[in-house]
Each structure stands twice: as C-alpha cells, then as structure tokens.
Design a protein around this motif. Sequence first.
Motif, PDB file in Angstrom:
ATOM      1  N   TRP A  35       0.785  -1.228   0.000  1.00  0.00           N
ATOM      2  CA  TRP A  35       0.000   0.000   0.000  1.00  0.00           C
ATOM      3  C   TRP A  35       0.818   1.278   0.000  1.00  0.00           C
ATOM      4  CZ3 TRP A  35      -3.733  -1.493   4.535  1.00  0.00           C
ATOM      5  CH2 TRP A  35      -4.557  -2.536   4.111  1.00  0.00           C
ATOM      6  N   ILE A  36       1.864   1.315   0.800  1.00  0.00           N
ATOM      7  CA  ILE A  36       2.583   2.572   1.005  1.00  0.00           C
ATOM      8  C   ILE A  36       3.755   2.747   0.039  1.00  0.00           C
ATOM      9  CG2 ILE A  36       3.936   3.915   2.671  1.00  0.00           C
ATOM     10  CD1 ILE A  36       2.096   2.668   4.843  1.00  0.00           C
ATOM     11  N   THR A  55      -2.700  12.313  -2.203  1.00  0.00           N
ATOM     12  CA  THR A  55      -2.485  11.521  -3.419  1.00  0.00           C
ATOM     13  C   THR A  55      -2.518  10.037  -3.095  1.00  0.00           C
ATOM     14  OG1 THR A  55      -1.166  13.279  -4.390  1.00  0.00           O
ATOM     15  CG2 THR A  55      -0.859  11.073  -5.303  1.00  0.00           C
ATOM     16  N   TRP A  56      -1.884   9.642  -1.990  1.00  0.00           N
ATOM     17  CA  TRP A  56      -1.884   8.239  -1.580  1.00  0.00           C
ATOM     18  C   TRP A  56      -3.305   7.756  -1.280  1.00  0.00           C
ATOM     19  CZ3 TRP A  56      -2.954   6.007   3.319  1.00  0.00           C
ATOM     20  CH2 TRP A  56      -2.663   4.642   3.395  1.00  0.00           C
ATOM     21  N   ILE A  57      -4.077   8.575  -0.560  1.00  0.00           N
ATOM     22  CA  ILE A  57      -5.458   8.203  -0.250  1.00  0.00           C
ATOM     23  C   ILE A  57      -6.263   8.049  -1.530  1.00  0.00           C
ATOM     24  CG2 ILE A  57      -7.622   9.024   0.797  1.00  0.00           C
ATOM     25  CD1 ILE A  57      -5.812  10.331   2.978  1.00  0.00           C
ATOM     26  N   MET A  58      -6.103   8.983  -2.452  1.00  0.00           N
ATOM     27  CA  MET A  58      -6.846   8.903  -3.717  1.00  0.00           C
ATOM     28  C   MET A  58      -6.426   7.670  -4.504  1.00  0.00           C
ATOM     29  SD  MET A  58      -7.339  12.859  -4.869  1.00  0.00           S
ATOM     30  CE  MET A  58      -5.611  13.215  -4.937  1.00  0.00           C
ATOM     31  N   ARG A  60      -5.432   4.868  -3.205  1.00  0.00           N
ATOM     32  CA  ARG A  60      -6.015   3.708  -2.502  1.00  0.00           C
ATOM     33  C   ARG A  60      -7.524   3.616  -2.691  1.00  0.00           C
ATOM     34  NH1 ARG A  60      -4.147  -0.176  -2.256  1.00  0.00           N
ATOM     35  NH2 ARG A  60      -5.504  -0.842  -0.606  1.00  0.00           N
ATOM     36  N   THR A  61      -8.204   4.757  -2.761  1.00  0.00           N
ATOM     37  CA  THR A  61      -9.672   4.739  -2.805  1.00  0.00           C
ATOM     38  C   THR A  61     -10.234   4.877  -4.199  1.00  0.00           C
ATOM     39  OG1 THR A  61      -9.824   7.124  -2.491  1.00  0.00           O
ATOM     40  CG2 THR A  61      -9.835   5.762  -0.499  1.00  0.00           C
ATOM     41  N   GLY A  62      -9.386   5.296  -5.138  1.00  0.00           N
ATOM     42  CA  GLY A  62      -9.862   5.486  -6.502  1.00  0.00           C
ATOM     43  C   GLY A  62     -10.551   6.816  -6.732  1.00  0.00           C
ATOM     44  N   LEU A  63     -10.471   7.748  -5.771  1.00  0.00           N
ATOM     45  CA  LEU A  63     -11.069   9.064  -5.968  1.00  0.00           C
ATOM     46  C   LEU A  63     -10.283   9.824  -7.027  1.00  0.00           C
ATOM     47  CD1 LEU A  63     -11.801  10.341  -2.356  1.00  0.00           C
ATOM     48  CD2 LEU A  63     -13.472   9.726  -4.089  1.00  0.00           C
ATOM     49  N   PRO A  64     -10.952  10.572  -7.862  1.00  0.00           N
ATOM     50  CA  PRO A  64     -10.231  11.378  -8.857  1.00  0.00           C
ATOM     51  C   PRO A  64      -9.456  12.506  -8.180  1.00  0.00           C
ATOM     52  CG  PRO A  64     -12.569  11.841  -8.956  1.00  0.00           C
ATOM     53  CD  PRO A  64     -12.406  10.694  -8.003  1.00  0.00           C
ATOM     54  N   SER A  65      -8.361  12.916  -8.786  1.00  0.00           N
ATOM     55  CA  SER A  65      -7.513  13.928  -8.180  1.00  0.00           C
ATOM     56  C   SER A  65      -8.202  15.287  -8.082  1.00  0.00           C
ATOM     57  CB  SER A  65      -6.207  14.066  -8.962  1.00  0.00           C
ATOM     58  OG  SER A  65      -6.495  14.389 -10.306  1.00  0.00           O
ATOM     59  N   ALA A  66      -9.300  15.505  -8.784  1.00  0.00           N
ATOM     60  CA  ALA A  66     -10.010  16.776  -8.727  1.00  0.00           C
ATOM     61  C   ALA A  66     -10.923  16.869  -7.514  1.00  0.00           C
ATOM     62  CB  ALA A  66     -10.836  16.961  -9.998  1.00  0.00           C
ATOM     63  N   CYS A  67     -10.943  15.857  -6.662  1.00  0.00           N
ATOM     64  CA  CYS A  67     -11.878  15.822  -5.525  1.00  0.00           C
ATOM     65  C   CYS A  67     -11.198  15.793  -4.158  1.00  0.00           C
ATOM     66  CB  CYS A  67     -12.786  14.595  -5.640  1.00  0.00           C
ATOM     67  SG  CYS A  67     -13.736  14.513  -7.135  1.00  0.00           S
ATOM     68  N   PRO A  68     -10.076  16.485  -3.924  1.00  0.00           N
ATOM     69  CA  PRO A  68      -9.430  16.383  -2.615  1.00  0.00           C
ATOM     70  C   PRO A  68     -10.284  16.887  -1.464  1.00  0.00           C
ATOM     71  CG  PRO A  68      -8.405  18.113  -3.905  1.00  0.00           C
ATOM     72  CD  PRO A  68      -9.388  17.402  -4.804  1.00  0.00           C
ATOM     73  N   GLY A  69     -11.248  17.762  -1.715  1.00  0.00           N
ATOM     74  CA  GLY A  69     -12.119  18.261  -0.658  1.00  0.00           C
ATOM     75  C   GLY A  69     -13.058  17.211  -0.109  1.00  0.00           C
ATOM     76  N   GLN A  70     -13.208  16.090  -0.800  1.00  0.00           N
ATOM     77  CA  GLN A  70     -14.094  15.028  -0.357  1.00  0.00           C
ATOM     78  C   GLN A  70     -13.431  14.095   0.645  1.00  0.00           C
ATOM     79  OE1 GLN A  70     -15.611  12.977  -3.768  1.00  0.00           O
ATOM     80  NE2 GLN A  70     -16.763  14.732  -4.477  1.00  0.00           N
ATOM     81  N   LEU A  71     -12.143  14.291   0.904  1.00  0.00           N
ATOM     82  CA  LEU A  71     -11.422  13.378   1.803  1.00  0.00           C
ATOM     83  C   LEU A  71     -11.649  13.728   3.247  1.00  0.00           C
ATOM     84  CD1 LEU A  71      -8.088  13.085  -0.135  1.00  0.00           C
ATOM     85  CD2 LEU A  71     -10.019  11.571  -0.188  1.00  0.00           C
TER      86      LEU A  71
END
Length: 71
Positions: A35-36, A55-58, A60-71
């Motif tokens: 993972w790391i 970036t690491w969380i995105m 791991r979760t598959g979130l698009p890079s345009a959505c950092p506010g959703q973390l």
Amino acid sequence: MKIKEAHNSFLSYGRGERNYARETLVKLADCFRAWILPVLGEIEIENLTRMDIITWIMHRTGLPSACPGQL
C-alpha cells in the motif's frame, strides 16, 4: 532518508521497543509493501507533504484527483 528506507527502521522499532508479535510485523511489512511503498516509497521523509498523503489516499480509494475536498 526515503520512506522505503525508513520502513525497516520502523519494523525494527516495533520488534525491539514495542515487542510486536511476529505475525504483526509480517502483516505490517506486507501492508507497507502493498500500500505505502508503491506510491510514497521514493519520497524523502522530510519532504513528505499533506498533498502526498492526499495523493496516496486517492490512489487507494480510486477518488479522482479533482476531488481532494471530499477526503
């Protein structure tokens, strides 16, 4: 020191100072490798930023890079 170099020190600390069980150390090493290290392993520890973690969380979760506010 890069993160990939520091993980051995972390595992040694867990074994020697925290008395982690062998199974725990094996699982931590497996998780670190899976993972790391693929995303963060080449980063110098002193240069690690919040954006690196996001970036690491995105990753791991598959979130698009345009959505950092959703973390």
